[in-house]
Design an enzyme around this catalytic site. Structure first.
Site, PDB file in Angstrom:
ATOM      1  N   MET A  99      45.396   3.744   1.147  1.00 27.42           N
ATOM      2  CA  MET A  99      46.646   3.771   1.886  1.00 27.42           C
ATOM      3  C   MET A  99      47.865   2.859   0.900  1.00 27.42           C
ATOM      4  SD  MET A  99      46.840   5.308   5.745  1.00 27.42           S
ATOM      5  CE  MET A  99      45.533   3.466   6.418  1.00 27.42           C
ATOM      6  N   ILE A 157      40.240   0.509   8.328  1.00 32.11           N
ATOM      7  CA  ILE A 157      39.536  -0.952   7.884  1.00 32.11           C
ATOM      8  C   ILE A 157      40.907  -1.709   7.331  1.00 32.11           C
ATOM      9  CG2 ILE A 157      38.839  -1.681   6.038  1.00 32.11           C
ATOM     10  CD1 ILE A 157      36.896   0.770   5.985  1.00 32.11           C
ATOM     11  N   GLY A 187      49.320  -0.836   4.861  1.00 31.87           N
ATOM     12  CA  GLY A 187      48.674  -0.762   3.863  1.00 31.87           C
ATOM     13  C   GLY A 187      46.811  -1.005   4.152  1.00 31.87           C
ATOM     14  N   SER A 188      46.731  -0.106   4.217  1.00 31.98           N
ATOM     15  CA  SER A 188      44.478  -0.455   3.503  1.00 31.98           C
ATOM     16  C   SER A 188      43.979   0.790   3.304  1.00 31.98           C
ATOM     17  CB  SER A 188      43.998  -0.730   5.082  1.00 31.98           C
ATOM     18  OG  SER A 188      42.955  -1.423   5.185  1.00 31.98           O
ATOM     19  N   ARG A 189      42.598   1.819   4.395  1.00 32.87           N
ATOM     20  CA  ARG A 189      41.773   2.252   3.599  1.00 32.87           C
ATOM     21  C   ARG A 189      40.937   3.333   4.901  1.00 32.87           C
ATOM     22  NH1 ARG A 189      37.387   0.397   0.086  1.00 32.87           N
ATOM     23  NH2 ARG A 189      35.829   2.068   1.853  1.00 32.87           N
TER      24      ARG A 189
END
Length: 219
Positions: A99, A157, A187-189
């Site tokens: 993301m 995460i 933001g991350s995943r």
């Protein structure tokens, strides 16, 4: 479209800080109107971006009995077999969605069922596309057991910028596919761990939508 509840405090703090900074600039740069109004414009754009980050659009969830929905908006950055040593203690197929700060950051349950496991792990803040981030970064792990008996694990995460993970999951909770399960700030995943015989419907680099794109189908 509405503003997500996780954004209320951040938006309020940002507004107050930017207002104070702009008042200071208006006072100090009274003889430099071009610079003063230029800084005002920049701060206004920055505030709009912060508000936009916490957007919570109304979407129609496309539930599927055997389909695994993407838990987040973003880009598929990994599709690979890996050994899960936390819960399953066996190989699983991992599909990872990155993301960016421009994506909607609401996270959703990929399947309906019962939450069988939840754990928050403290850790590092590697960039989200680093393979080590799945294990070494701060993250949450949630396992949902489908009515068929199949269990799916997914991870929220943290990354180099994302420093706060919010999860609404609790063990023994009954959840619906597409229901909001949390939020990752800035933001991350998200990783989804699937049975090896799952039929994957996405590819590396593909854009996906949380609660709408089917990542895979259970056999």
């Amino acid at each position: 479209m509405t503003i997500h509840k996780e954004g209320f405090a951040s938006i309020a703090v940002s507004f107050l800080l930017l207002a104070l900074i702009n008042l200071l600039f208006l006072y100090l740069l009274v003889d430099f109107p071009i610079i003063r109004y230029g800084l005002l414009l920049v701060s206004s754009i920055f505030f709009v971006l912060i508000v936009r980050f916490f957007r919570d659009p109304n979407i129609e969830i496309e539930r599927s009995e055997k389909g695994i929905l993407s838990p987040a908006d973003g880009t598929v950055v990994a599709i690979e077999e890996m050994k899960d040593g936390e819960y399953f203690q066996e190989n699983r197929m991992q599909v990872s969605v990155f993301m960016s700060p421009l994506n909607v950051h609401v996270n959703r349950y990929p399947i309906s069922g019962e939450v069988k496991y939840f754990k928050h792990h403290n850790g590092h803040f590697h960039v989200a596309w680093n393979p080590k981030s799945s294990v070494e970064n701060e993250h949450t792990s949630t396992v949902v057991k489908h009515s068929s008996g199949i269990e799916i694990l997914f991870k929220q995460i943290a990354g180099a910028v994302a420093r706060r993970i919010v999860s609404y999951a609790s063990v023994d909770q009954e959840v619906l596919q597409g229901q909001q399960c949390g939020f990752i700030k800035f933001g991350s995943r998200v990783d989804v761990l699937l049975p090896l015989n799952s039929q994957i419907h996405v590819e590396i680099g593909q854009k996906v939508l949380g609660g709408r794109t089917i990542l895979a189908t259970l056999k």
